[in-house]
Design an enzyme around this catalytic site. Structure first.
Site, PDB file in Angstrom:
ATOM      1  N   ARG A   1     -71.640 -60.789 -67.548  1.00 30.48           N
ATOM      2  CA  ARG A   1     -71.857 -59.739 -66.565  1.00 30.48           C
ATOM      3  C   ARG A   1     -70.803 -59.741 -65.475  1.00 30.48           C
ATOM      4  NH1 ARG A   1     -72.145 -55.211 -66.529  1.00 30.48           N
ATOM      5  NH2 ARG A   1     -73.646 -55.482 -68.207  1.00 30.48           N
TER       6      ARG A   1
ATOM      7  N   GLU B   1     -53.008 -40.630 -36.322  1.00 35.00           N
ATOM      8  CA  GLU B   1     -53.970 -39.700 -36.909  1.00 35.00           C
ATOM      9  C   GLU B   1     -54.187 -38.555 -35.936  1.00 35.00           C
ATOM     10  OE1 GLU B   1     -57.964 -41.043 -38.678  1.00 35.00           O
ATOM     11  OE2 GLU B   1     -58.501 -40.183 -36.732  1.00 35.00           O
TER      12      GLU B   1
ATOM     13  N   LYS C   1     -55.680 -44.040 -34.128  1.00 33.20           N
ATOM     14  CA  LYS C   1     -56.701 -43.097 -34.567  1.00 33.20           C
ATOM     15  C   LYS C   1     -57.332 -42.375 -33.373  1.00 33.20           C
ATOM     16  CE  LYS C   1     -59.215 -44.478 -38.115  1.00 33.20           C
ATOM     17  NZ  LYS C   1     -58.628 -43.734 -39.271  1.00 33.20           N
TER      18      LYS C   1
ATOM     19  N   ASP D   1     -55.703 -35.319 -40.331  1.00 31.46           N
ATOM     20  CA  ASP D   1     -57.038 -35.753 -40.740  1.00 31.46           C
ATOM     21  C   ASP D   1     -58.040 -34.606 -40.706  1.00 31.46           C
ATOM     22  OD1 ASP D   1     -58.900 -37.844 -41.490  1.00 31.46           O
ATOM     23  OD2 ASP D   1     -59.733 -37.650 -39.476  1.00 31.46           O
TER      24      ASP D   1
ATOM     25  N   LYS E   1     -61.747 -47.839 -47.066  1.00 27.37           N
ATOM     26  CA  LYS E   1     -63.150 -47.612 -47.442  1.00 27.37           C
ATOM     27  C   LYS E   1     -63.436 -48.315 -48.765  1.00 27.37           C
ATOM     28  CE  LYS E   1     -63.245 -43.219 -44.970  1.00 27.37           C
ATOM     29  NZ  LYS E   1     -63.318 -41.743 -45.061  1.00 27.37           N
TER      30      LYS E   1
END
Length: 294
Positions: free
Chosen positions: A99, A198, A168, A219, A136
């Protein structure tokens, strides 16, 4: 054991994955499989795709005392029925590693396949564009997720927060403006590090480029807004001085719409958080008992 090319931390992650699945032992195999039984098993692809995770699968088996007889190369294309791994060893060990080995193969091959598909769709309308991942990723699996992206022909983007300066929206909200954030970063950062900003509007893209950003990330802009941002940069004579990246909600269904705008990079969280696992299965093809050989 073959000399593993995986970094030490990745090797430990494979060990941890085995330990997570094994617990105190595979009680089913210990109850029904003879201790002296040895076997040969094959892992076959159930779907067409790009293969990734072979190194990790091989290591899972080897850590439990099995021997890899043959394996396909990571990054190669597979079709249903293709044998990607053939391994021999104690039957209980083969079943104990099954597995974990399949999980690495299925997740990583799914990401590699999704990346290859996104790149194919994007490059059909913009041959120079790069398809990139984001951060992510599944917690604890970033190395494997990013490796799978690379095997699928994508760009890993930054692996960690220390890879490059990426200003950001929340940085800008705290500092006050795009220009001030870029100025602060430029004064202190090493010459070896790129500065990316960004932005959320075409006007902010122009502001970031004028402030000296190396990369401008558009973005969550629509393709039409991306076209306008590129136009503003072109009019100001800055388009050739910055790398333009687009990100936010980009999937196979719309990646070509963004690619044809003429951007340099398309980054997508879809590659690592939404790619469907590719199907693989393991089958024992030969069994023998060492007792009969004495």
């Amino acid at each position: 054991m073959r000399g593993s090319v995986l970094p030490p931390r990745a090797v430990e992650k494979v060990r941890e994955a085995l330990a997570e699945d094994l617990g105190l032992g595979d009680i089913t195999s210990e109850l029904v499989v003879p201790e002296d039984a040895r076997a040969v098993a094959e892992i076959r692809a159930e779907e067409e795709g790009v293969l990734a995770g072979v190194e990790e699968a091989c290591l899972a088996f080897e850590l439990l005392g099995c021997r890899v007889l043959e394996s396909r190369r990571d990054g190669s294309r597979v079709r249903p029925g293709d044998v990607v791994l053939r391994v021999e060893g104690p039957a209980r060990a083969l079943l104990a590693a099954e597995r974990t080995a399949l999980n690495f193969l299925m997740r990583m091959s799914g990401i590699a396949t999704a990346t290859a598909r996104m790149a194919e769709l994007a490059k059909a309308v913009n041959p120079r564009v790069r398809i990139a991942a984001t951060r992510k990723t599944a917690p604890g699996l970033r190395y494997f997720d990013k490796k799978a992206v690379a095997l699928g022909g994508g760009d890993t983007h930054r692996l960690r927060l220390d890879d490059c300066v990426l200003i950001k929206d929340n940085h800008i909200a705290i500092v006050g403006s795009v220009a001030e954030a870029v100025e602060k970063a430029r004064k202190a950062v090493s010459f070896t590090k790129k500065i990316e900003v960004e932005v959320s509007t075409p006007e902010e893209a122009l502001e970031a480029a004028r402030a000296g950003a190396d990369i401008v990330m558009l973005d969550n802009l629509s393709p039409e807004e991306v076209r306008r941002a590129l136009g503003l940069l072109e009019e100001a004579g800055l388009r050739s001085k910055v790398v333009v990246e687009v990100s936010g909600g980009i999937r196979p269904e719309n990646v070509a719409d963004y690619a044809r705008m003429g951007v340099d990079v398309i980054s997508s969280g879809y590659l690592t958080h939404s790619a469907r696992a590719l199907g693989f299965s393991m089958e024992v093809v030969n069994v023998r008992s060492t007792r009969h050989e004495r």
